[in-house]
Design a protein around this motif. Structure first.
Motif, PDB file in Angstrom:
ATOM      1  N   TYR A 259       0.834  -1.212   0.000  1.00 56.94           N
ATOM      2  CA  TYR A 259       0.000   0.000   0.000  1.00 56.94           C
ATOM      3  C   TYR A 259       0.866   1.259   0.000  1.00 56.94           C
ATOM      4  CZ  TYR A 259      -3.309   3.545   1.582  1.00 56.94           C
ATOM      5  OH  TYR A 259      -4.077   4.685   1.688  1.00 56.94           O
ATOM      6  N   LYS A 260       1.973   1.206   0.753  1.00 53.94           N
ATOM      7  CA  LYS A 260       2.878   2.356   0.811  1.00 53.94           C
ATOM      8  C   LYS A 260       3.392   2.711  -0.581  1.00 53.94           C
ATOM      9  CE  LYS A 260       7.386   3.805   2.579  1.00 53.94           C
ATOM     10  NZ  LYS A 260       8.629   3.374   3.276  1.00 53.94           N
ATOM     11  N   TYR A 261       3.604   1.685  -1.407  1.00 50.69           N
ATOM     12  CA  TYR A 261       4.088   1.911  -2.768  1.00 50.69           C
ATOM     13  C   TYR A 261       2.964   1.829  -3.800  1.00 50.69           C
ATOM     14  CZ  TYR A 261       8.756   1.736  -0.835  1.00 50.69           C
ATOM     15  OH  TYR A 261       9.891   2.019  -0.105  1.00 50.69           O
ATOM     16  N   LYS A 262       1.748   2.141  -3.337  1.00 49.47           N
ATOM     17  CA  LYS A 262       0.566   2.302  -4.202  1.00 49.47           C
ATOM     18  C   LYS A 262       0.172   1.031  -4.947  1.00 49.47           C
ATOM     19  CE  LYS A 262       1.189   7.283  -4.765  1.00 49.47           C
ATOM     20  NZ  LYS A 262       0.073   7.701  -3.934  1.00 49.47           N
ATOM     21  N   PHE A 263       0.421  -0.125  -4.331  1.00 47.17           N
ATOM     22  CA  PHE A 263      -0.059  -1.390  -4.880  1.00 47.17           C
ATOM     23  C   PHE A 263      -1.228  -1.861  -4.022  1.00 47.17           C
ATOM     24  CE2 PHE A 263       3.973  -1.730  -7.142  1.00 47.17           C
ATOM     25  CZ  PHE A 263       3.575  -2.344  -8.318  1.00 47.17           C
ATOM     26  N   TYR A 264      -2.433  -1.622  -4.499  1.00 40.92           N
ATOM     27  CA  TYR A 264      -3.626  -2.086  -3.786  1.00 40.92           C
ATOM     28  C   TYR A 264      -4.823  -1.980  -4.717  1.00 40.92           C
ATOM     29  CZ  TYR A 264      -4.278   2.983  -3.106  1.00 40.92           C
ATOM     30  OH  TYR A 264      -4.409   4.334  -3.306  1.00 40.92           O
ATOM     31  N   PHE A 265      -5.838  -2.750  -4.414  1.00 37.44           N
ATOM     32  CA  PHE A 265      -7.097  -2.680  -5.162  1.00 37.44           C
ATOM     33  C   PHE A 265      -7.987  -1.669  -4.446  1.00 37.44           C
ATOM     34  CE2 PHE A 265     -11.480  -4.466  -5.831  1.00 37.44           C
ATOM     35  CZ  PHE A 265     -11.571  -4.130  -7.165  1.00 37.44           C
ATOM     36  N   ASP A 266      -8.350  -0.571  -5.139  1.00 38.43           N
ATOM     37  CA  ASP A 266      -9.068   0.498  -4.450  1.00 38.43           C
ATOM     38  C   ASP A 266     -10.583   0.451  -4.666  1.00 38.43           C
ATOM     39  OD1 ASP A 266      -9.359   1.403  -7.026  1.00 38.43           O
ATOM     40  OD2 ASP A 266      -8.672   3.442  -6.634  1.00 38.43           O
ATOM     41  N   PHE A 267     -11.083  -0.685  -5.169  1.00 35.77           N
ATOM     42  CA  PHE A 267     -12.532  -0.910  -5.303  1.00 35.77           C
ATOM     43  C   PHE A 267     -13.214   0.127  -6.195  1.00 35.77           C
ATOM     44  CE2 PHE A 267     -11.245  -3.029  -1.442  1.00 35.77           C
ATOM     45  CZ  PHE A 267     -11.934  -4.228  -1.474  1.00 35.77           C
ATOM     46  N   SER A 268     -12.488   0.619  -7.198  1.00 36.67           N
ATOM     47  CA  SER A 268     -13.054   1.606  -8.122  1.00 36.67           C
ATOM     48  C   SER A 268     -13.810   0.903  -9.251  1.00 36.67           C
ATOM     49  CB  SER A 268     -11.942   2.471  -8.716  1.00 36.67           C
ATOM     50  OG  SER A 268     -12.415   3.228  -9.807  1.00 36.67           O
ATOM     51  N   ALA A 269     -15.123   1.065  -9.265  1.00 38.52           N
ATOM     52  CA  ALA A 269     -15.927   0.477 -10.342  1.00 38.52           C
ATOM     53  C   ALA A 269     -15.553   1.088 -11.687  1.00 38.52           C
ATOM     54  CB  ALA A 269     -17.413   0.687 -10.057  1.00 38.52           C
ATOM     55  N   THR A 270     -15.170   2.367 -11.665  1.00 36.21           N
ATOM     56  CA  THR A 270     -14.798   3.050 -12.911  1.00 36.21           C
ATOM     57  C   THR A 270     -13.651   2.329 -13.605  1.00 36.21           C
ATOM     58  OG1 THR A 270     -15.528   5.235 -12.194  1.00 36.21           O
ATOM     59  CG2 THR A 270     -13.832   5.169 -13.888  1.00 36.21           C
ATOM     60  N   TYR A 271     -12.569   2.055 -12.882  1.00 33.98           N
ATOM     61  CA  TYR A 271     -11.396   1.493 -13.537  1.00 33.98           C
ATOM     62  C   TYR A 271     -11.491  -0.006 -13.765  1.00 33.98           C
ATOM     63  CZ  TYR A 271      -9.136   5.806 -14.251  1.00 33.98           C
ATOM     64  OH  TYR A 271      -8.856   7.044 -14.741  1.00 33.98           O
ATOM     65  N   VAL A 272     -12.381  -0.679 -13.052  1.00 33.01           N
ATOM     66  CA  VAL A 272     -12.695  -2.060 -13.434  1.00 33.01           C
ATOM     67  C   VAL A 272     -13.382  -2.039 -14.805  1.00 33.01           C
ATOM     68  CG1 VAL A 272     -14.069  -4.104 -12.888  1.00 33.01           C
ATOM     69  CG2 VAL A 272     -12.828  -2.926 -11.064  1.00 33.01           C
ATOM     70  N   GLY A 273     -14.322  -1.091 -14.981  1.00 28.46           N
ATOM     71  CA  GLY A 273     -14.989  -0.937 -16.278  1.00 28.46           C
ATOM     72  C   GLY A 273     -14.025  -0.531 -17.374  1.00 28.46           C
ATOM     73  N   VAL A 274     -13.105   0.390 -17.057  1.00 26.85           N
ATOM     74  CA  VAL A 274     -12.097   0.810 -18.037  1.00 26.85           C
ATOM     75  C   VAL A 274     -11.253  -0.388 -18.464  1.00 26.85           C
ATOM     76  CG1 VAL A 274      -9.965   2.154 -18.315  1.00 26.85           C
ATOM     77  CG2 VAL A 274     -11.981   3.219 -17.308  1.00 26.85           C
ATOM     78  N   GLY A 275     -10.904  -1.253 -17.510  1.00 29.05           N
ATOM     79  CA  GLY A 275     -10.128  -2.454 -17.827  1.00 29.05           C
ATOM     80  C   GLY A 275     -10.862  -3.401 -18.747  1.00 29.05           C
ATOM     81  N   MET A 276     -12.204  -3.443 -18.643  1.00 30.36           N
ATOM     82  CA  MET A 276     -13.001  -4.300 -19.527  1.00 30.36           C
ATOM     83  C   MET A 276     -13.075  -3.743 -20.946  1.00 30.36           C
ATOM     84  SD  MET A 276     -16.134  -5.424 -16.987  1.00 30.36           S
ATOM     85  CE  MET A 276     -16.837  -6.575 -18.190  1.00 30.36           C
ATOM     86  N   ILE A 277     -12.919  -2.421 -21.082  1.00 33.83           N
ATOM     87  CA  ILE A 277     -12.990  -1.782 -22.399  1.00 33.83           C
ATOM     88  C   ILE A 277     -11.617  -1.756 -23.077  1.00 33.83           C
ATOM     89  CG2 ILE A 277     -13.320   0.451 -23.532  1.00 33.83           C
ATOM     90  CD1 ILE A 277     -15.708   0.938 -21.764  1.00 33.83           C
ATOM     91  N   CYS A 278     -10.568  -1.477 -22.300  1.00 30.10           N
ATOM     92  CA  CYS A 278      -9.217  -1.381 -22.882  1.00 30.10           C
ATOM     93  C   CYS A 278      -8.724  -2.747 -23.355  1.00 30.10           C
ATOM     94  CB  CYS A 278      -8.241  -0.836 -21.844  1.00 30.10           C
ATOM     95  SG  CYS A 278      -8.403   0.933 -21.546  1.00 30.10           S
ATOM     96  N   PRO A 279      -7.932  -2.778 -24.418  1.00 33.43           N
ATOM     97  CA  PRO A 279      -7.338  -4.043 -24.877  1.00 33.43           C
ATOM     98  C   PRO A 279      -6.444  -4.641 -23.794  1.00 33.43           C
ATOM     99  CG  PRO A 279      -7.072  -2.306 -26.519  1.00 33.43           C
ATOM    100  CD  PRO A 279      -7.575  -1.647 -25.293  1.00 33.43           C
ATOM    101  N   TYR A 280      -6.285  -5.954 -23.839  1.00 37.06           N
ATOM    102  CA  TYR A 280      -5.485  -6.634 -22.824  1.00 37.06           C
ATOM    103  C   TYR A 280      -4.058  -6.102 -22.762  1.00 37.06           C
ATOM    104  CZ  TYR A 280      -9.263 -10.091 -22.715  1.00 37.06           C
ATOM    105  OH  TYR A 280     -10.484 -10.697 -22.582  1.00 37.06           O
TER     106      TYR A 280
END
Length: 662
Positions: A259-280
């Protein structure tokens, strides 16, 4: 790989068993598309898409959104994307208007998805000025109030409505003209996804889908289901965010060290959706970039604190670790070359491309417009900021289109605009060029404003071109709407800021209701910038050269590799985004990719048909929640609970402190 979301293919769940046994039927279903549902509807000419009611509604919404963005600017400095909110509210207002006129028999022109897109474009262009205008960053950082909080108290320029409006009018239109000639390359040739623009288009198309379309009804139902879930999830999370680093967005899901180095899942529905739209490959690239930077480089460089840079510097100082983050990220972005994407062309693609290329905006018009406005700006700006010499401005305008392209391209890949990062680059270069003794602080901040306005409006316009492409809105109507929206913003945003500035005497003061944290940060950067590149931490420039060269090399390898292998080679542009921002959003995007990947393995036809609807619902619901959340913040309503996560040792100390002794 197919981009721009995955192609809608008309899958009907009730016919699933037939698809597996009848290839002819499968082919027939595969040819169904969104545009076939609209093919009986006439597409209005670009002039008819620009209606009086559209701009009346846009003006009202622009005022509302400008207040919201200004409030966020002066409090946290974090501004969410408002594309989706603008599209939804535009639909609601005009639909209500047309229903009333229809009942009275006065309706002359029906409400179309193209007009809806014009409203969304105009509102986003207008409210975007509240961010790129620097009212919570570089512009307010020039003021005497902020100067008193820094080590340099004599270089300041207090805000005035007249010069702010004049400044915005001469710099805010350049970005629009700089990328117009590239619209075909970005949207059609490179097929960049622009996730927020794609989700907004999907929402607008779903609002206007003709009645009776079986697939469309099911897609709208899926969109509505996940829209509601995303909105309610955002509402639920709000209750736990009563303080800094509170709530699910600060959940150390991979451990406190990560978490200190910004590695965490922040439960953002927006970026889960963005990940589904963006190419792998985009999602994998940002993850690789996050691991390389926050997982390896920054921890290793941090161990050199006291050797490579002073151990007493704050986290945001460009003399320290932040300097490596900002300049190495920019070096990678500048070293990236673009990729041409070839994929199967569907009926939707043909139809959209045909109309997108129909109403051309001549290259001579955009280039001539850029040169003319640049000339006016070069002559005018030195009268507003005498420290900003005409030749500084001329050099910026020569290189600005390159940076505008980089920002528009990066936004198309990951939905992140790095406008403020390019602004910081301008602070550093122009501030160092001018020098401390010749007003380098104000020259750097003013240069930041010029650069931020250009690159921010460029990425916004290209995002809107993507929305227009997917809704068959004419590029000409998009461009005119952007021009009108930008003009509105150049007047509305300064007036809204002036209300805040005059109403709150303690604005900009630490601990006040409106501390404007970014204003102090930008001013301090300008103070550092006047010392030039020699003030950068040790080996920073060397690392910039290395990563610039590495980006060029990776692109060269991608160009040489065949289609089969290049999909496994990461994109330097996407890798560079988390270098500066952090890795938390990359985890969200990869979760979205994983969901889609598993869904495609289980039932590819269903995933192709409903994946974009689910992704758009997740993005739109979370996007709409920012509106009531901002209104609650404006009204001074605070969440009741702070959910924070502590290590075991810290928790024991807190318990001991709170437990009465004896």
């Amino acid at each position: 790989m197919p981009q721009n979301g995955r192609e809608e293919n008309g899958y009907d769940p009730e016919d699933d068993r037939n698809v597996n046994h009848d290839n002819g039927k499968h082919k027939e279903l595969g040819e169904l598309s969104v545009e076939r549902l609209f093919e009986n509807q006439e597409v209005p000419s670009w002039r008819k898409q620009l209606t009086v009611r559209a701009f009346v509604v846009s003006f009202v919404l622009s005022i509302l959104f400008s207040f919201i963005v200004m409030k966020l600017n002066l409090t946290t400095g974090i501004i969410p994307s408002l594309n989706v909110s603008a599209g939804l509210l535009g639909f609601f207002f005009v639909k209500t208007w047309t229903k009333l006129l229809r009942k009275s028999g006065l309706l002359k022109q029906p409400f179309t998805r193209q007009e809806n897109t014009v409203i969304q474009t105009c509102v986003v262009a207008s409210s975007g000025i509240a961010f790129s205008g620097g009212f919570g960053s570089y512009l307010f950082g020039m003021s005497e109030r902020i100067a008193k909080l820094s080590t340099n108290t004599h270089d300041f320029k207090n805000p005035s409505l007249e010069w702010i409006i004049g400044f915005l009018f001469v710099v805010s239109f350049l970005g629009l003209f700089s990328v117009v000639p590239l619209r075909k390359i970005m949207v059609i040739d490179f097929r960049l996804t622009y996730p927020s623009g794609t989700a907004t288009a999907y929402l607008i198309n779903s609002f206007h889908t003709p009645q009776g379309a079986k697939l469309a009804k099911k897609q709208v139902r899926e969109l509505g289901k996940f829209f509601s879930f995303s909105f309610l999830w955002g509402f639920f999370q709000w209750f736990y965010t009563a303080g800094d680093d509170c709530g699910f967005a600060s959940f150390p899901s991979l451990g406190l060290k990560a978490y200190k180095y910004k590695f965490y899942f922040d439960f953002s529905a927006t970026y889960v959706g963005v990940g589904m739209i963006c190419p792998y490959i985009v999602n994998v690239s940002v993850l690789v970039g996050g691991i390389l930077s926050w997982g390896l480089m920054w921890p290793l460089i941090e161990k050199r604190k006291g050797d490579w840079y002073s151990a007493d510097l704050p986290e945001t100082s460009l003399h320290g670790l932040q300097g490596y983050r900002v300049f190495i990220a920019i070096a990678m972005i500048l070293g990236h070359s673009s990729d041409h994407v070839s994929s199967q062309v569907s009926y939707d693609d043909k139809r959209r491309t045909q109309l997108f290329l129909k109403d051309q905006i001549p290259a001579w018009f955009s280039i001539g417009g850029y040169v003319a406005i640049a000339a006016i700006s070069t002559a005018t700006l030195p009268h507003i900021f005498h420290q900003l010499k005409w030749y500084y401005i001329l050099v910026m305008y020569i290189f600005a289109p390159i940076l505008a392209f980089c920002n528009a391209y990066g936004t198309g890949l990951t939905d992140w605009s790095l406008a403020s990062t390019y602004g910081k680059l301008a602070i550093f270069i122009i501030g160092a060029w001018a020098g401390a003794s010749h007003g380098g602080v104000l020259a750097g901040l003013a240069a930041c404003g010029v650069m931020m306005n250009i690159v921010s409006t460029a990425s916004d316009l290209m995002q809107d071109f993507k929305t227009g492409y997917l809704t068959l809105a004419s590029p000409r109507s998009m461009f005119v709407s952007q021009l009108i929206g930008t003009a509105m913003g150049c007047i509305i945003s300064p007036c809204v800021f002036w209300l805040f500035y005059k109403a709150f005497d303690d604005i900009g003061q630490l601990g006040s209701q409106y501390p404007a944290p970014n204003a102090v940060v930008f001013r301090n950067m300008a103070l550092l910038g006047v010392d030039g590149f020699s003030s950068l931490p040790r080996n920073c420039l060397l690392l910039c050269y290395v990563f610039f060269g590495a980006a060029i090399l990776i692109n060269f390898i991608r160009d040489l590799a065949g289609k089969k292998w290049r999909q496994f080679i990461p994109l330097p542009m996407a890798m560079a985004i988390p270098f500066y921002i952090g890795s938390y959003f990359t985890i969200d995007m990869c979760v979205g990719s994983l969901i889609l990947f598993v869904w495609e393995k289980i039932n590819k036809a269903k995933a192709d048909a409903f994946g974009p609807a689910v992704a758009s619902g997740l993005i739109c619901g979370d996007g709409i929640w920012t509106l009531p959340a901002s209104i609650l913040a404006l009204a001074g309503v605070k969440p009741p609970i702070c959910m924070k996560f502590l290590s075991r040792g810290t928790n024991i100390r807190v318990d001991n402190f709170l437990t009465p002794q004896g």
